[in-house]
Design a protein around this motif. Structure first.
Motif, PDB file in Angstrom:
ATOM      1  N   GLY A 119       0.788  -1.221   0.000  1.00  0.00           N
ATOM      2  CA  GLY A 119       0.000   0.000   0.000  1.00  0.00           C
ATOM      3  C   GLY A 119       0.821   1.272   0.000  1.00  0.00           C
ATOM      4  O   GLY A 119       0.275   2.368   0.149  1.00  0.00           O
ATOM      5  N   ASP A 145      -2.939   6.336   0.599  1.00  0.00           N
ATOM      6  CA  ASP A 145      -4.038   7.111   1.183  1.00  0.00           C
ATOM      7  C   ASP A 145      -3.539   8.464   1.696  1.00  0.00           C
ATOM      8  O   ASP A 145      -4.222   9.489   1.540  1.00  0.00           O
ATOM      9  CB  ASP A 145      -4.688   6.336   2.325  1.00  0.00           C
ATOM     10  N   GLU A 146      -2.371   8.461   2.311  1.00  0.00           N
ATOM     11  CA  GLU A 146      -1.809   9.705   2.841  1.00  0.00           C
ATOM     12  C   GLU A 146      -1.416  10.650   1.712  1.00  0.00           C
ATOM     13  O   GLU A 146      -1.595  11.873   1.806  1.00  0.00           O
ATOM     14  CB  GLU A 146      -0.589   9.392   3.721  1.00  0.00           C
ATOM     15  N   ILE A 148      -2.825  10.810  -1.271  1.00  0.00           N
ATOM     16  CA  ILE A 148      -4.066  11.357  -1.813  1.00  0.00           C
ATOM     17  C   ILE A 148      -4.584  12.489  -0.929  1.00  0.00           C
ATOM     18  O   ILE A 148      -5.022  13.537  -1.419  1.00  0.00           O
ATOM     19  CB  ILE A 148      -5.127  10.239  -1.956  1.00  0.00           C
ATOM     20  N   TYR A 149      -4.500  12.303   0.386  1.00  0.00           N
ATOM     21  CA  TYR A 149      -4.933  13.337   1.332  1.00  0.00           C
ATOM     22  C   TYR A 149      -4.124  14.620   1.134  1.00  0.00           C
ATOM     23  O   TYR A 149      -4.690  15.730   1.111  1.00  0.00           O
ATOM     24  CB  TYR A 149      -4.774  12.814   2.760  1.00  0.00           C
ATOM     25  N   GLN A 168      -2.096   1.456  -8.301  1.00  0.00           N
ATOM     26  CA  GLN A 168      -2.843   2.319  -7.389  1.00  0.00           C
ATOM     27  C   GLN A 168      -3.977   3.106  -8.046  1.00  0.00           C
ATOM     28  O   GLN A 168      -4.659   3.867  -7.369  1.00  0.00           O
ATOM     29  CB  GLN A 168      -1.870   3.317  -6.720  1.00  0.00           C
ATOM     30  N   THR A 171      -7.438   2.821  -6.371  1.00  0.00           N
ATOM     31  CA  THR A 171      -7.510   3.565  -5.109  1.00  0.00           C
ATOM     32  C   THR A 171      -7.613   5.057  -5.359  1.00  0.00           C
ATOM     33  O   THR A 171      -8.395   5.766  -4.701  1.00  0.00           O
ATOM     34  CB  THR A 171      -6.262   3.275  -4.254  1.00  0.00           C
ATOM     35  N   LYS A 175     -10.780   7.278  -4.048  1.00  0.00           N
ATOM     36  CA  LYS A 175     -10.606   8.131  -2.867  1.00  0.00           C
ATOM     37  C   LYS A 175     -10.234   9.582  -3.152  1.00  0.00           C
ATOM     38  O   LYS A 175     -10.374  10.425  -2.270  1.00  0.00           O
ATOM     39  CB  LYS A 175      -9.544   7.511  -1.954  1.00  0.00           C
TER      40      LYS A 175
END
Length: 237
Positions: A119, A145-146, A148-149, A168, A171, A175
């Motif tokens: 990930g 995820d981080e 993207i944030y 990715q 994802t 997101k």
């Protein structure tokens, strides 16, 4: 200023020669062969085709990491070998910087990503102020995820490129709320010509090193080193 550029930080093996900002030759392979099989023959083929004398090279540019451990070691050993033999300096360009430079003068936030598994991605965040590349976030390893944030916080359209898109993309699509795009095939993988162009700027800024001092930047321990560290930690408990 003549530069031999070598990038073997990913599945792609790519080599280029530039002279005073002009591309003389570029050879790129994205195929399931080890860089130990392809890199030296590619350099040899370029030398023969453009009748290049290696002594005429002023510096050797290398994509210095992060990336594939094996690929980085092969590329760095090749660059270091030529540098020591020819007494030429090494221009060690961060892998993410070189990859982002594919999108020269882009109007978008440029986000190269390479798959780091579990990930995670190797990445950096960049933008162009005219023709100057500006680093918003230096290359690092981070959870997708981080990343993207952080990109959503910037709130500007993003252009993704690199092999991390393959793993990715789902994802990102699920997101990410900011406007985003994916670079086309002509720009979405490592290119030694982009590496050489950025390396020339690095050289003019004094960012080069003696070949004997060169070493790749992995950003994290290898799998074998992580397993050994975990084993030693368990023994201490």
């Amino acid at each position: 200023m003549r530069i031999l550029a070598i990038d073997s930080s990913s599945m792609v093996a790519t080599v280029a020669v530039t002279t005073d900002g002009v591309l003389n030759a570029e050879y790129t392979i994205n195929h399931k062969k080890t860089h130990s099989q392809t890199l030296l023959p590619m350099i040899d083929e370029i030398c023969k085709t453009i009748e290049l004398e290696m002594e005429s090279i002023d510096a050797i540019a290398i994509s210095g990491g992060p990336g594939s451990y094996t690929g980085l070691r092969i590329g760095s050993a090749t660059a270091k070998g030529f540098g020591l033999a020819l007494n030429k300096p090494i221009i060690n360009v961060p892998t993410m910087d070189a990859l982002a430079y594919n999108m020269f003068s882009s109007q978008y936030i440029v986000c190269p990503i390479m798959d780091a598994r579990r990930g995670q991605v190797y990445t950096g965040i960049y933008r162009f102020d005219g023709t100057e590349m500006v680093t918003i976030k230096e290359q690092c390893i981070i959870m997708i995820d981080e990343l993207i944030y952080e990109l959503d916080k910037i709130g500007m359209p993003v252009m993704f490129l690199g092999d991390g898109v393959d793993t990715q993309k789902e994802t990102i699509e699920t997101k990410m709320s900011s406007e985003h795009y994916y670079a086309p095939a002509s720009m979405n993988r490592h290119k030694a010509s982009a590496l050489a162009s950025l390396a020339e700027i690095y050289f003019q800024d004094g960012k080069y090193e003696n070949a004997g001092n060169h070493k790749p930047e992995y950003l994290r321990l290898s799998q074998a080193e992580r397993e050994l560290k975990e084993k030693m930690s368990n023994q201490d408990k």
